[in-house]
Write a protein that holds these residues in place. Sequence first.
Motif, short mmCIF file in Angstrom:
data_model
loop_
_atom_site.label_atom_id
_atom_site.label_comp_id
_atom_site.label_asym_id
_atom_site.label_seq_id
_atom_site.Cartn_x
_atom_site.Cartn_y
_atom_site.Cartn_z
N LYS B 371 6.77 12.52 22.81
CA LYS B 371 6.91 11.82 21.53
C LYS B 371 6.82 12.85 20.40
N GLY B 372 7.84 12.88 19.60
CA GLY B 372 7.86 13.85 18.51
C GLY B 372 8.00 13.18 17.16
N GLU B 373 8.03 13.99 16.17
CA GLU B 373 8.27 13.52 14.80
C GLU B 373 9.26 14.51 14.21
N GLY B 374 10.31 13.99 13.62
CA GLY B 374 11.34 14.90 13.11
C GLY B 374 11.46 14.82 11.60
N HIS B 375 11.75 15.96 11.00
CA HIS B 375 12.06 15.95 9.57
C HIS B 375 13.55 15.71 9.38
N ALA B 376 13.87 15.09 8.27
CA ALA B 376 15.28 14.91 7.90
C ALA B 376 15.38 15.11 6.40
N ILE B 377 16.56 15.56 5.96
CA ILE B 377 16.78 15.60 4.51
C ILE B 377 17.58 14.36 4.14
N ALA B 393 24.62 18.70 -2.27
CA ALA B 393 23.50 18.38 -1.36
C ALA B 393 23.92 18.52 0.10
N THR B 394 25.16 18.17 0.39
CA THR B 394 25.62 18.30 1.79
C THR B 394 25.70 19.77 2.20
N VAL B 395 26.07 20.63 1.23
CA VAL B 395 26.13 22.07 1.52
C VAL B 395 24.72 22.57 1.86
N PHE B 396 23.76 22.09 1.10
CA PHE B 396 22.37 22.49 1.33
C PHE B 396 21.86 21.95 2.67
N MET B 397 22.17 20.70 2.95
CA MET B 397 21.74 20.09 4.23
C MET B 397 22.30 20.88 5.40
N ASP B 398 23.56 21.22 5.29
CA ASP B 398 24.22 21.97 6.37
C ASP B 398 23.53 23.32 6.57
#
Lengths: 323, 497
Positions: B371-377, B393-398
């Motif tokens: 069981k984990g916990e994940g970060h997301a933007i 923002a998509t450029v940064f996420m990528d």
Amino acid sequence: MKEVTLREFATREERRKSSLFKAFSVGGFLGPYAICFALFFVFPLVFGVVMALCSFDGKTMFPSEFVGFANFEAVFTNPVLAKDFWGSVWNTLRFALIIVPLSILLPLGLALLINIKPPGYKFFRACIYLPGIFPLTATGLILLKMFDYHYGFFNAFFGLTLDWFGETWSAWLLIGYFCLWCGIGGNFIILCAGLENVDKSLYEAADVDGCGAFSRFLHVTLPGIKDQLFLCLFTTFIGYMNLYGQVYILASNTPDQDAMKSAIYRIQDMLLGSSKGYGYAAAMGICLGIIIIFISVIELIVTKERKGGHAHEERFVSWQKSR
Amino acid sequence: MEKKKLIPLLALAAVLSSCGPTGTTTESSFDPLDEGDLVRDEAGNIVYDGVELKMWSVTTGDDASTQDAIIAGFNDLYEGQIHVTTTHTSRYDLETLLNTTMQFDRPNAPDLLFNHGSRAAEYRERGWLLPVENYFGKAETPLDKDDFVPSLLNAVTLDGSLYGLPMDVHSAMVVMRVDILEKNGYEIPTNYEELVAICDDAPKKAANNQLWIRGENSEGYAADEWRLASTASPYAAFPISYGDMWVHEFVGYTAAVQNGATLVDEEGMPAWNSDETAKGLQLLRDWIFPSATSYNKSALSLDYGSSYDVGNAPLLAGTAMFKLQGPWAYMNEMADFDRLLRNDGGADNITTRSLSGLFTRDDSEASSLIKGEGHAIMMMAPEKFSLTKACAATVFMDYMAYYSGIEWAKRGHLPAAISVSNSSAFKADPAYEEYIQYWGQPEDYVVVPPTVNYTYIDTYFKNALQQTLSSSYQNQTVKAILEDQYEDCVSYIELYA
């Protein structure tokens, strides 16, 4: 145009200036307080009532729909809500019934000792008040460490194997200890001030009448600090009916949370996640407020000074006539 | 009506009139033809001219410093084009801050949020998030959804739309004293049965004055000097405590999923009131309170009761061979042992392993799950929408998903992008060789599926776990505890529904 005499004009002007001055004075002195009172007391109170009559959609902090008394109905009839809330109210009441007398008797005893004014009494007076100025969190963390099941100093020193915060009864015991440690300072100062003001001539008169120490305490000291005792009784009771911080710090890890939740803690739980529980939380808050008012009124009636009115005078007159 | 009575009624009416939706949700509907405030050059590429993005991040401490360094790399690369400013807030304050800002101060809301993906469903229900996929297309930023760990992608996929880009996944891990294991003739355990074999044998050896240990002590021995474990108290090789965050955040859930449990059903309701969960939690109960029917015959852990933490002392002292820890603290752990056993191997005396396979006797596919916990933007719904910002923002996420890999993994956050974790650059790093490889594959990690009931599902599961591991609930079966908590959990969810 109506002619106005100089005197009339002067009088009217004087009155106008005087009214303006009064208005500014009242506004200037009362204004800041009135604004704060309205913002931080009247508005939350009214808004709390409004919240209790509305439902929330979980998206915003604002009410979404007027539902009348449905939230109150749920607090009384919904099985899980009623079980959790009224259970927590019962926990709080039981605790208050024990801690309130202790929170008055203990500082009263200490105040009586300090009132004897032994050498260094000012130092002791400061020491007794001191715990009250420490932050609750800091004191709570020290207690958590001191009474830790495995590494705690208390268990190690006395060779005990008791999980103080794991068992319900011992967790409440420590919460009580925590409350007394931090809370008696305020009552102690009030009672000290009360004892200072008891008329010394009454003690002399009591001595002349041959009163012992206990009689002096019962018939002179206690009536002399009656007002302070009642003040302590009301404020302490209301304070402990709103118990939260001490339980949150010490008992958040106690397995039987249902037995540990105070009423305010349970209301706080309703604010978990989204705003959907705000209406119920507000209704619970109002129910708790009504309970506190109800018990306070009973206290007020029980402790009300029984005045004889004209009864004593009438009895004296009839006694005189009978002679 | 008397004037005196009328005034309060009017005031109440004024307050009541504030009822009703007043939020300023601006979740825009995407129009592929709308160019909004975009500026393009002759070649048709979007021109990013000094775009300022504000991000709130749940990371603090060392994680925050590492993240700042990674973001500084992005800002250097896109200097003059896109600049990201990050504010770090602990998870305990972030919810309140978000609630207040998104409702009352939306002009100052962040453009991006770096938070746990499992929160996305609740945020989206409140109208705080924008679906991101269309903006990837608009910005022509590549997005290959098949390249992300399915469980992590699923956590931010709501009603078929992607509401954030998964960045990483983490869980608790196990630190092991290699020196003590080797000295006493034990191998590093790879599954529950091997672990129990060691933990059952070690107390026997200790009782017979045959178990070698070393480490911090107050008995006058040097830390690297071998001595025999005390026979005065029972030896427990793997201490855990229900107050410990590794246990209630990760181990309880891991024990459930490794035994085949499902945490949330398809309707977003709790599904942990199952025999599989009971089996997993029973294993944890036996860990502390072994019985005649339990697989382990000795306690793997002492009963730490309501103590919040087992602490570092047992592992440092050698009175335990295993310890739960957050992977981001492993570097500190190595530094501690470099100092403690500097004359004899230092950090080489410890190793680390994931939780995979350690909480089940089954040999099923589920047994390897963690069981984990994940970060997301996530992209926040702003008061004034800017297409240029959304594309930036998509450029940064990528960049964050594909270029922060190894540095972020050193802090225990395994990349959500499978191509990153499989890349030769990732595996060539000495840190990978030394410890990251032992935390398993990101695909082994599962997170709680998206549900708007997350807060309740999580709270009541943890209550059940706590009671299972408490000595005062030993007279109740695990199943009964689970049922009890499940009923309360469902009652509250239904009340709010």
